[in-house]
Design a protein around this motif. Structure first.
Motif, mmCIF file in Angstrom:
data_model
loop_
_atom_site.group_PDB
_atom_site.id
_atom_site.type_symbol
_atom_site.label_atom_id
_atom_site.label_comp_id
_atom_site.label_asym_id
_atom_site.label_seq_id
_atom_site.Cartn_x
_atom_site.Cartn_y
_atom_site.Cartn_z
ATOM 1 N N ALA A 371 0.817 -1.214 0.000
ATOM 2 C CA ALA A 371 0.000 0.000 0.000
ATOM 3 C C ALA A 371 0.854 1.268 0.000
ATOM 4 N N SER A 372 2.147 1.117 0.076
ATOM 5 C CA SER A 372 3.023 2.294 0.201
ATOM 6 C C SER A 372 4.031 2.418 -0.925
ATOM 7 N N VAL A 373 3.764 1.730 -2.043
ATOM 8 C CA VAL A 373 4.763 1.819 -3.110
ATOM 9 C C VAL A 373 4.802 3.216 -3.697
ATOM 10 N N ALA A 374 6.010 3.611 -4.105
ATOM 11 C CA ALA A 374 6.192 4.979 -4.569
ATOM 12 C C ALA A 374 5.670 5.192 -5.979
ATOM 13 N N ALA A 375 5.772 4.185 -6.816
ATOM 14 C CA ALA A 375 5.398 4.397 -8.215
ATOM 15 C C ALA A 375 4.761 3.145 -8.772
ATOM 16 N N PRO A 376 3.831 3.285 -9.721
ATOM 17 C CA PRO A 376 3.181 2.103 -10.281
ATOM 18 C C PRO A 376 4.062 1.383 -11.288
ATOM 19 N N VAL A 377 5.089 0.741 -10.784
ATOM 20 C CA VAL A 377 5.991 0.029 -11.695
ATOM 21 C C VAL A 377 5.924 -1.457 -11.417
ATOM 22 N N GLY A 417 7.232 7.278 5.550
ATOM 23 C CA GLY A 417 6.711 8.539 6.077
ATOM 24 C C GLY A 417 7.797 9.438 6.639
ATOM 25 N N PRO A 418 7.376 10.465 7.395
ATOM 26 C CA PRO A 418 8.322 11.478 7.878
ATOM 27 C C PRO A 418 9.430 10.936 8.779
ATOM 28 N N ASP A 419 9.181 9.799 9.443
ATOM 29 C CA ASP A 419 10.250 9.271 10.314
ATOM 30 C C ASP A 419 11.334 8.550 9.519
ATOM 31 N N LEU A 426 1.085 3.239 6.910
ATOM 32 C CA LEU A 426 0.964 3.128 8.367
ATOM 33 C C LEU A 426 1.163 4.474 9.060
ATOM 34 N N CYS A 427 1.348 5.545 8.269
ATOM 35 C CA CYS A 427 1.538 6.868 8.866
ATOM 36 C C CYS A 427 0.243 7.652 8.689
ATOM 37 N N PRO A 428 -0.559 7.830 9.747
ATOM 38 C CA PRO A 428 -1.849 8.498 9.606
ATOM 39 C C PRO A 428 -1.724 9.900 9.028
ATOM 40 N N SER A 442 -5.661 1.710 9.822
ATOM 41 C CA SER A 442 -6.245 0.662 10.664
ATOM 42 C C SER A 442 -6.477 -0.611 9.856
ATOM 43 N N LYS A 443 -6.917 -0.430 8.588
ATOM 44 C CA LYS A 443 -7.139 -1.603 7.732
ATOM 45 C C LYS A 443 -5.814 -2.306 7.457
ATOM 46 N N ALA A 444 -4.810 -1.490 7.128
ATOM 47 C CA ALA A 444 -3.507 -2.078 6.820
ATOM 48 C C ALA A 444 -2.981 -2.839 8.023
ATOM 49 N N LYS A 445 -3.190 -2.286 9.214
ATOM 50 C CA LYS A 445 -2.703 -2.949 10.431
ATOM 51 C C LYS A 445 -3.453 -4.254 10.651
ATOM 52 N N ALA A 446 -4.802 -4.199 10.417
ATOM 53 C CA ALA A 446 -5.609 -5.392 10.638
ATOM 54 C C ALA A 446 -5.172 -6.501 9.705
ATOM 55 N N ARG A 447 -4.934 -6.127 8.418
ATOM 56 C CA ARG A 447 -4.523 -7.142 7.459
ATOM 57 C C ARG A 447 -3.144 -7.686 7.826
#
Ligand SMILES: Nc1ncnc2c1ncn2[C@@H]1O[C@H](COP(=O)(O)OP(=O)(O)OP(=O)(O)O)[C@@H](O)[C@H]1O
Length: 569
Positions: A371-377, A417-419, A426-428, A442-447
Motif C-alpha cells: 500500500a506504500s509503493v512509490a510508483a506504479p511500476v 513517512g516522515p520518520d 501506516l503513517c496516519p 487501521s485496515k492495513a494494520k488489521a490485514r
C-alpha cells in the motif's frame, strides 16, 4: 541470426496478463541475459545499441564471437572488474539460444557454490558427479554410470562452461578431461569433443589446499595445454573508473609495488565518511572473524531483535543435510534489528544484486508495504520460487496489484513517512498524492496481523537509494541426479558490517574496509581491495607490500601469456 536478448511470449489468460505480456520480460533471465548488444552479428554489421542496453566492448565481443560463432575452446581472463562475469552471462545466453533445441547441450558450472549461484549454474563437482579429491578414473566412471542424469550430462554436453577457474585444482582439470574422453568415447578429441569456455583470474583466489600444500593451478595441468586453444585477456576495467586506482590495483596484481603505490595504499588507512548512513563492509579471511565482528555491531544496537528461523527440508540423511544447509549462504537463524547493515544474497535485477548493501529500517507486513509503493511500476522478478510470503489481496489499485505479483514476494520502491522508516500506509498523517488512496492505517494494520513481519531495507545501489521489503526466498542443494537434498527458505539477507573475502569474490562493493594484517593467502588481498569501486570507498589498514604478493607460479605463467600475445601482435 541468433540474438542475445530474450523476449519470450506469455500465454494470455486475462487482462492483467495481457498487460504483463506487453512488458519486456524482466525476470532474472533478463539479468543472466544482460542487456548486452547482440554479438553474434557478422563483424561488418553495425552493433545495435538500445537505450537500456549495456554494450559489450570490442574485446568482449571478440570472445563472444569466438565462442558462439566459431565454436572455439576459449579461456578468457583479465584483472578484477574487466567484465568477465558480464561477458560470461552474455555467452551463456547466446549459447542457450544457439543450442535451444538440445537439452543439456550447454552446461554451466563454477568452482564454488557461491560462484555457481551467480551464474545460475552448479558446481563442477555436482555437474560431473565427482567426489572431491578422488582421481581414480575407473571408480569415478562406474559411479557416474550409476547416476543416470550425470551420465547423460557427460554425453549430451556440447559446451562446458567453467567459471572462477582459479580455484579449480589442476588435478581435477586433468580428471575431468580424462572422464570426458572415456565417457564420450571420442578418444581422438581433447575433452571428448566438448567445447570449453573457461574464465577466471589466476591472480585471485587459488585452489584450496590442505596443510599448507602448494596449489596446483589448472593452467599447470596437462589437459589445459591440450584443450585450451585460445587465451584472451580483457583489458578494459569497468568496475573502477579512476585510472590511478586501476594502475595501483594492477601493480598489486603483478606483485610489483612501487614506492609511490605503497605511499598511496598507506594513505588509505583513514576512516571513510558515513554520509549515507552505511559503514564500510569489512572483509575478513575467516568466517569466524566475520561472525564475531557482525555480532559485536548487532549488540551495540538498542532496538528489539527480530529473529527469522530458516524453514529447512530435504531428502538427504540428517548429517549430510545439516552439512549442506550449513554451507548455504543464508543462515539457519537470522537475527536483525532496525539499523542493522545487511547484504542481499540473491540476484534480483541489475540494480538489486547479490552484494547490494543496505540498512534495515524496521519490520513490516507485506500488505502495508504494497500500500506504500512509490510508483506504479512492475517490479523485476527473481527466478527462484516464492519463499513463503503471503500474496496480498487482489482488490487493490493497479500499482498495488502489480507489486503483489512479484514472484519473489519482494515489494519494491516502498515509500516511507516522515520518520524515514515507516511505510506511508501506516503513517496516519501522510496523504499520498497521485495514486488511488492507500488503505487506511487501521485496515492495513488489521490485514498485517496474520502476516509475518519482514525486514524493510533501504539499499544503496549504483542507481541511488531504493526501499525494498524483503520476503523469504528459497536456497536449494541438489545431487547430481537433480534430487533435492536440502532446501532452506530464509530471508535472503546476511549481516554486512563484515563479510568473508571468499564470499566477496565477484562482487562490487561501494565501501570496503580491509585489514591486511589478517590476510594470509596469496590472492586474498587483491580480491579484497579490488571489490571497491573507488579509492574514496576503500580503507586499507596495516598495508604490507609482502601481503599483496601474487603467487610466483601465476606471475611466471602470466609472463608467458604476455610474451605470446606480444609475439602474435
Ligand atoms: N561492456 C560493459 N559496459 C559497461 N559496464 C560493464 C561492461 N562490462 C562489465 N561492466 C560492469 O563492470 C563491473 C564489473 O564487471 P564484472 O563483475 O563482470 O567484472 P569481473 O571481471 O567479473 O570482475 P571480478 O573478476 O572482480 O569478479 C560490473 O558492474 C559490470 O556491470
Amino acid at each position: 541470426m541468433p540474438s542475445a536478448t530474450t523476449t519470450k511470449k506469455r500465454k494470455s489468460t486475462g487482462t492483467a496478463d495481457e498487460r504483463a505480456a506487453k512488458q519486456p520480460r524482466q525476470t532474472l533471465e533478463a539479468f543472466f541475459t544482460p542487456k548486452v548488444v547482440v554479438a553474434c552479428a557478422p563483424k561488418d554489421e553495425p552493433e545495435k545499441v538500445t537505450r537500456e542496453r549495456v554494450a559489450l566492448n570490442a574485446e568482449q565481443n571478440k570472445v563472444l564471437r569466438m565462442v558462439v560463432d566459431e565454436g572455439k575452446n576459449v579461456f578468457f581472463t583479465g584483472s578484477a572488474g574487466t567484465g568477465k562475469s558480464l561477458l560470461l552471462r552474455a555467452i551463456i545466453s547466446a549459447l542457450r539460444k544457439k543450442h535451444a533445441k538440445k537439452a543439456d547441450a550447454v552446461s554451466v558450472t563454477a568452482s564454488t557454490g557461491i560462484a555457481s549461484l551467480n551464474i545460475g549454474g552448479t558446481t563442477i563437482h555436482a555437474w560431473g558427479a565427482i567426489t572431491p579429491g578422488m582421481h581414480d578414473i575407473d571408480k569415478l566412471i562406474s559411479y557416474i554410470k550409476t547416476c543416470k542424469p550425470a551420465h547423460k550430462r557427460w554425453k549430451a554436453t556440447q559446451v562446458l562452461i567453467i567459471d572462477e577457474v582459479s580455484m579449480v585444482d589442476g588435478q581435477l582439470f586433468d580428471t575431468l578431461a580424462k572422464l570426458a574422453v572415456e565417457l564420450r568415447k571420442k578418444t581422438n578429441r581433447p575433452f571428448g569433443g566438448i567445447q570449453l569456455v573457461v574464465t577466471g583470474d589466476f591472480f585471485q583466489l587459488p585452489p584450496v589446499t590442505r596443510g599448507g600444500k602448494e596449489p596446483f593451478f589448472a593452467f599447470q595441468s596437462t589437459a589445459w595445454k591440450q584443450c585450451i586453444e585460445h587465451t584472451v585477456t580483457l583489458t578494459q576495467v569497468f568496475r573502477q573508473k579512476d585510472t590511478t586506482f586501476v594502475d595501483l590495483l594492477n601493480e598489486m596484481r603483478r606483485g610489483e609495488i612501487s614506492p609511490e603505490a605503497r605511499k598511496t595504499f598507506v594513505g588509505l588507512s583513514r576512516p571513510l565518511p558515513q554520509d549515507d548512513g552505511l559503514q564500510p563492509t569489512e572483509l575478513f579471511p575467516l568466517r569466524m572473524e566475520v561472525d564475531r565482528a557482525n555480532a559485536a555491531r548487532m549488540a551495540a544496537l538498542t532496538g528489539p531483535p527480530c529473529t527469522y528461523e530458516a524453514r529447512d527440508s530435504g531428502a538427504a540423511p540428517a548429517e549430510k543435510r545439516a552439512k549442506l544447509l550449513d554451507a548455504m549462504v543464508a543462515t539457519r537463524v537470522l537475527q536483525l534489528k532496525a539499523d542493522a547493515q545487511v547484504m542481499l544474497v540473491k540476484n534480483v535485477d541489475e540494480s538489486l544484486v547479490n552484494g547490494s548493501v543496505g540498512r534495515v529500517l524496521g519490520f513490516f507486513a507485506t500488505s502495508a508495504c504494497v500500500a506504500s509503493v512509490a510508483a506504479p511500476v512492475l517490479p523485476e522478478a527473481s527466478p527462484t520460487k516464492p519463499g513463503g510470503s503471503k500474496p496480498a489481496s487482489s482488490a487493490k489499485p493497479k500499482s498495488q496489484q502489480d507489486v503483489s505479483k512479484a514472484p519473489n514476494g519482494f515489494v519494491r520502491n516502498v515509500q516511507v513517512g516522515p520518520d524515514g522508516r515507516t511505510p506511508v500506509a501506516l503513517c496516519p498523517e501522510t496523504v499520498k498524492e497521485n495514486t488511488t488512496p492507500p488503505p487506511s492505517p487501521s485496515k492495513a494494520k488489521a490485514r498485517a496481523k496474520d502476516e509475518e513481519l519482514l525486514p524493510l531495507v533501504e539499499f544503496s545501489t549504483p542507481q541511488g537509494k531504493e526501499i525494498v521489503l524483503i520476503a523469504r526466498d528459497e536456497f536449494r542443494s541438489e545431487d547430481s541426479e537433480g534430487k533435492l537434498l536440502a532446501r532452506r527458505v530464509q530471508i535472503p539477507l546476511v549481516l554486512a558490517w563484515a563479510m568473508s573475502i571468499h564470499k566477496s569474490q565477484g562482487q562490487t562493493i561501494q565501501k570496503v574496509k580491509v585489514d591486511l594484517g589478517r590476510v594470509f593467502e596469496k590472492g586474498q588481498s587483491y580480491v579484497a581491495l579490488s571489490r571497491a569501486a573507488t579509492m574514496e570507498g576503500l580503507q586499507v589498514l596495516r598495508f604490507d607490500a609482502k601481503k599483496v604478493m601474487a603467487h610466483p607460479k601465476v606471475i611466471e605463467w602470466a609472463k608467458t601469456l604476455e610474451q605470446t600475445s606480444t609475439a602474435s601482435a
